[in-house]
Design a protein around this motif. Sequence first.
Motif, PDB file in Angstrom:
ATOM      1  N   ASP A 297       7.964 -10.628  19.460  1.00  0.00           N
ATOM      2  CA  ASP A 297       6.345 -10.896  19.955  1.00  0.00           C
ATOM      3  C   ASP A 297       6.160  -9.595  20.886  1.00  0.00           C
ATOM      4  O   ASP A 297       4.994  -9.640  21.288  1.00  0.00           O
ATOM      5  N   HIS A 298       7.064  -8.718  21.142  1.00  0.00           N
ATOM      6  CA  HIS A 298       6.965  -7.604  22.070  1.00  0.00           C
ATOM      7  C   HIS A 298       7.026  -6.192  21.187  1.00  0.00           C
ATOM      8  O   HIS A 298       7.974  -6.370  20.287  1.00  0.00           O
ATOM      9  N   VAL A 299       6.309  -5.372  21.383  1.00  0.00           N
ATOM     10  CA  VAL A 299       6.295  -4.001  20.637  1.00  0.00           C
ATOM     11  C   VAL A 299       7.584  -3.636  20.991  1.00  0.00           C
ATOM     12  O   VAL A 299       7.628  -3.438  22.032  1.00  0.00           O
ATOM     13  N   GLN A 300       8.006  -2.803  19.957  1.00  0.00           N
ATOM     14  CA  GLN A 300       9.396  -2.207  20.118  1.00  0.00           C
ATOM     15  C   GLN A 300       9.515  -1.267  18.895  1.00  0.00           C
ATOM     16  O   GLN A 300       8.780  -1.302  17.837  1.00  0.00           O
ATOM     17  N   ALA A 301      10.262   0.038  19.045  1.00  0.00           N
ATOM     18  CA  ALA A 301      10.235   0.685  18.319  1.00  0.00           C
ATOM     19  C   ALA A 301      11.097   0.474  17.001  1.00  0.00           C
ATOM     20  O   ALA A 301      11.947  -0.329  17.050  1.00  0.00           O
ATOM     21  N   LEU A 302      10.358   0.441  15.553  1.00  0.00           N
ATOM     22  CA  LEU A 302      10.752  -0.105  14.531  1.00  0.00           C
ATOM     23  C   LEU A 302      11.514   1.026  13.570  1.00  0.00           C
ATOM     24  O   LEU A 302      12.705   0.628  12.889  1.00  0.00           O
ATOM     25  N   ASN A 303      10.985   1.876  13.308  1.00  0.00           N
ATOM     26  CA  ASN A 303      11.453   2.949  12.563  1.00  0.00           C
ATOM     27  C   ASN A 303      11.649   2.435  11.112  1.00  0.00           C
ATOM     28  O   ASN A 303      12.424   3.014  10.244  1.00  0.00           O
ATOM     29  N   TYR A 304      10.540   1.749  10.673  1.00  0.00           N
ATOM     30  CA  TYR A 304      10.591   1.115   9.291  1.00  0.00           C
ATOM     31  C   TYR A 304      10.294   2.242   8.307  1.00  0.00           C
ATOM     32  O   TYR A 304      10.944   2.386   7.314  1.00  0.00           O
ATOM     33  N   CYS A 305       9.427   3.269   8.740  1.00  0.00           N
ATOM     34  CA  CYS A 305       8.875   4.381   7.754  1.00  0.00           C
ATOM     35  C   CYS A 305      10.231   5.295   7.587  1.00  0.00           C
ATOM     36  O   CYS A 305      10.413   5.588   6.386  1.00  0.00           O
ATOM     37  N   ALA A 306      11.182   5.578   8.465  1.00  0.00           N
ATOM     38  CA  ALA A 306      12.331   6.422   8.277  1.00  0.00           C
ATOM     39  C   ALA A 306      13.054   5.615   7.276  1.00  0.00           C
ATOM     40  O   ALA A 306      13.762   6.349   6.403  1.00  0.00           O
ATOM     41  N   HIS A 307      13.502   4.266   7.458  1.00  0.00           N
ATOM     42  CA  HIS A 307      14.117   3.557   6.642  1.00  0.00           C
ATOM     43  C   HIS A 307      13.775   3.648   5.086  1.00  0.00           C
ATOM     44  O   HIS A 307      14.436   3.707   4.297  1.00  0.00           O
ATOM     45  N   ALA A 308      12.469   3.468   5.026  1.00  0.00           N
ATOM     46  CA  ALA A 308      11.794   3.297   3.870  1.00  0.00           C
ATOM     47  C   ALA A 308      11.761   4.521   2.998  1.00  0.00           C
ATOM     48  O   ALA A 308      12.186   4.718   2.149  1.00  0.00           O
ATOM     49  N   ILE A 309      11.634   5.658   3.754  1.00  0.00           N
ATOM     50  CA  ILE A 309      11.719   6.942   3.243  1.00  0.00           C
ATOM     51  C   ILE A 309      13.040   7.354   2.374  1.00  0.00           C
ATOM     52  O   ILE A 309      13.413   8.025   1.418  1.00  0.00           O
ATOM     53  N   GLU A 310      14.198   6.758   3.163  1.00  0.00           N
ATOM     54  CA  GLU A 310      15.450   7.180   2.861  1.00  0.00           C
ATOM     55  C   GLU A 310      15.688   6.062   1.484  1.00  0.00           C
ATOM     56  O   GLU A 310      16.151   6.714   0.582  1.00  0.00           O
TER      57      GLU A 310
ATOM     58  N   THR B 136      10.573  -9.658   5.975  1.00  0.00           N
ATOM     59  CA  THR B 136      10.315  -9.444   7.682  1.00  0.00           C
ATOM     60  C   THR B 136      10.281  -8.170   8.274  1.00  0.00           C
ATOM     61  O   THR B 136       9.853  -8.095   9.271  1.00  0.00           O
ATOM     62  N   LYS B 137      10.362  -7.242   7.207  1.00  0.00           N
ATOM     63  CA  LYS B 137      10.027  -5.851   7.582  1.00  0.00           C
ATOM     64  C   LYS B 137       8.785  -5.105   6.731  1.00  0.00           C
ATOM     65  O   LYS B 137       9.096  -5.016   5.698  1.00  0.00           O
ATOM     66  N   ARG B 138       7.832  -4.820   7.374  1.00  0.00           N
ATOM     67  CA  ARG B 138       6.555  -4.575   6.449  1.00  0.00           C
ATOM     68  C   ARG B 138       5.979  -3.181   6.947  1.00  0.00           C
ATOM     69  O   ARG B 138       5.756  -2.941   8.440  1.00  0.00           O
ATOM     70  N   ILE B 139       5.376  -2.504   6.168  1.00  0.00           N
ATOM     71  CA  ILE B 139       4.590  -1.217   6.259  1.00  0.00           C
ATOM     72  C   ILE B 139       3.345  -1.475   5.675  1.00  0.00           C
ATOM     73  O   ILE B 139       3.225  -1.774   4.491  1.00  0.00           O
ATOM     74  N   ALA B 140       2.353  -0.937   6.139  1.00  0.00           N
ATOM     75  CA  ALA B 140       1.004  -0.722   5.387  1.00  0.00           C
ATOM     76  C   ALA B 140       0.596   0.825   5.357  1.00  0.00           C
ATOM     77  O   ALA B 140       0.256   1.236   6.584  1.00  0.00           O
ATOM     78  N   LEU B 141       0.973   1.395   4.433  1.00  0.00           N
ATOM     79  CA  LEU B 141       0.560   3.073   4.297  1.00  0.00           C
ATOM     80  C   LEU B 141      -1.259   2.797   3.815  1.00  0.00           C
ATOM     81  O   LEU B 141      -1.501   2.365   2.861  1.00  0.00           O
TER      82      LEU B 141
ATOM     83  N   ARG C 132      18.490  -6.283   2.810  1.00  0.00           N
ATOM     84  CA  ARG C 132      18.417  -4.958   2.445  1.00  0.00           C
ATOM     85  C   ARG C 132      18.998  -4.318   3.741  1.00  0.00           C
ATOM     86  O   ARG C 132      18.614  -4.917   4.754  1.00  0.00           O
ATOM     87  N   LYS C 133      19.850  -3.341   3.568  1.00  0.00           N
ATOM     88  CA  LYS C 133      20.453  -2.482   4.917  1.00  0.00           C
ATOM     89  C   LYS C 133      19.242  -2.056   5.620  1.00  0.00           C
ATOM     90  O   LYS C 133      19.273  -2.144   6.842  1.00  0.00           O
ATOM     91  N   ASN C 134      18.512  -1.006   4.897  1.00  0.00           N
ATOM     92  CA  ASN C 134      17.660  -0.282   5.590  1.00  0.00           C
ATOM     93  C   ASN C 134      16.241  -0.558   5.238  1.00  0.00           C
ATOM     94  O   ASN C 134      15.367  -1.050   6.078  1.00  0.00           O
ATOM     95  N   GLY C 135      15.750  -0.480   3.862  1.00  0.00           N
ATOM     96  CA  GLY C 135      14.368  -0.534   3.536  1.00  0.00           C
ATOM     97  C   GLY C 135      14.306  -0.948   2.034  1.00  0.00           C
ATOM     98  O   GLY C 135      14.930  -1.915   1.833  1.00  0.00           O
ATOM     99  N   PRO C 136      12.978  -0.898   1.684  1.00  0.00           N
ATOM    100  CA  PRO C 136      12.495  -1.318   0.484  1.00  0.00           C
ATOM    101  C   PRO C 136      13.391  -1.225  -0.700  1.00  0.00           C
ATOM    102  O   PRO C 136      14.034  -0.501  -0.740  1.00  0.00           O
TER     103      PRO C 136
END
Length: 154
Positions: free
Chosen positions: A7-20, A107-112, A150-154
């Motif tokens: 519920d609190h905003v925190q650094a997620l780094n989802y894009c970095a994991h998705a890129i990998e 549970t981890k989502r990105i909208a590009l 999944r460990k990191n990303g999509p």
Amino acid sequence: MQEKPNDHVQALNYCAHAIEDLRETESMFRSLAPKSAVALHRIIDMLQSSVKFILPNCCNLVDPAEMRQAHLDLVRLPFPCIAFEAPWDKEEDGPEHIGDFKQTPATKRIALCWEALPEFEILPGLNSEVLNAFPEGGVFILPIYWGQNRKNGP
């Protein structure tokens, strides 16, 4: 209402994991599906160059009961290419299986999101094809998501 960890905003780094992960998939596709590899490479470039925004859990910015047309009329991209990262932790889960396929929550989502500009085109000619059908323009949205298995990303 009980607070949840997301519920609190925190650094997620989802894009970095998705890129990998997308880089791994792109390298597998190079010989088997070269056009798909080119599209993935373009998505990776766009994710890297996008301006990132972290959204609260389930993107709860406006109470759905309070959503009005005025809210939608104000929606514009603040930059030509952006990535929204959001945790998606819901109390209720969907079905465990759909047919023979086991389901896990994403549970981890990105909208590009990007504007229909020549520098943001995943496939050659795609933007112009869409703009021919919708001359008033609009925004492209590509969902990228994955679950806890999944460990990191999509």
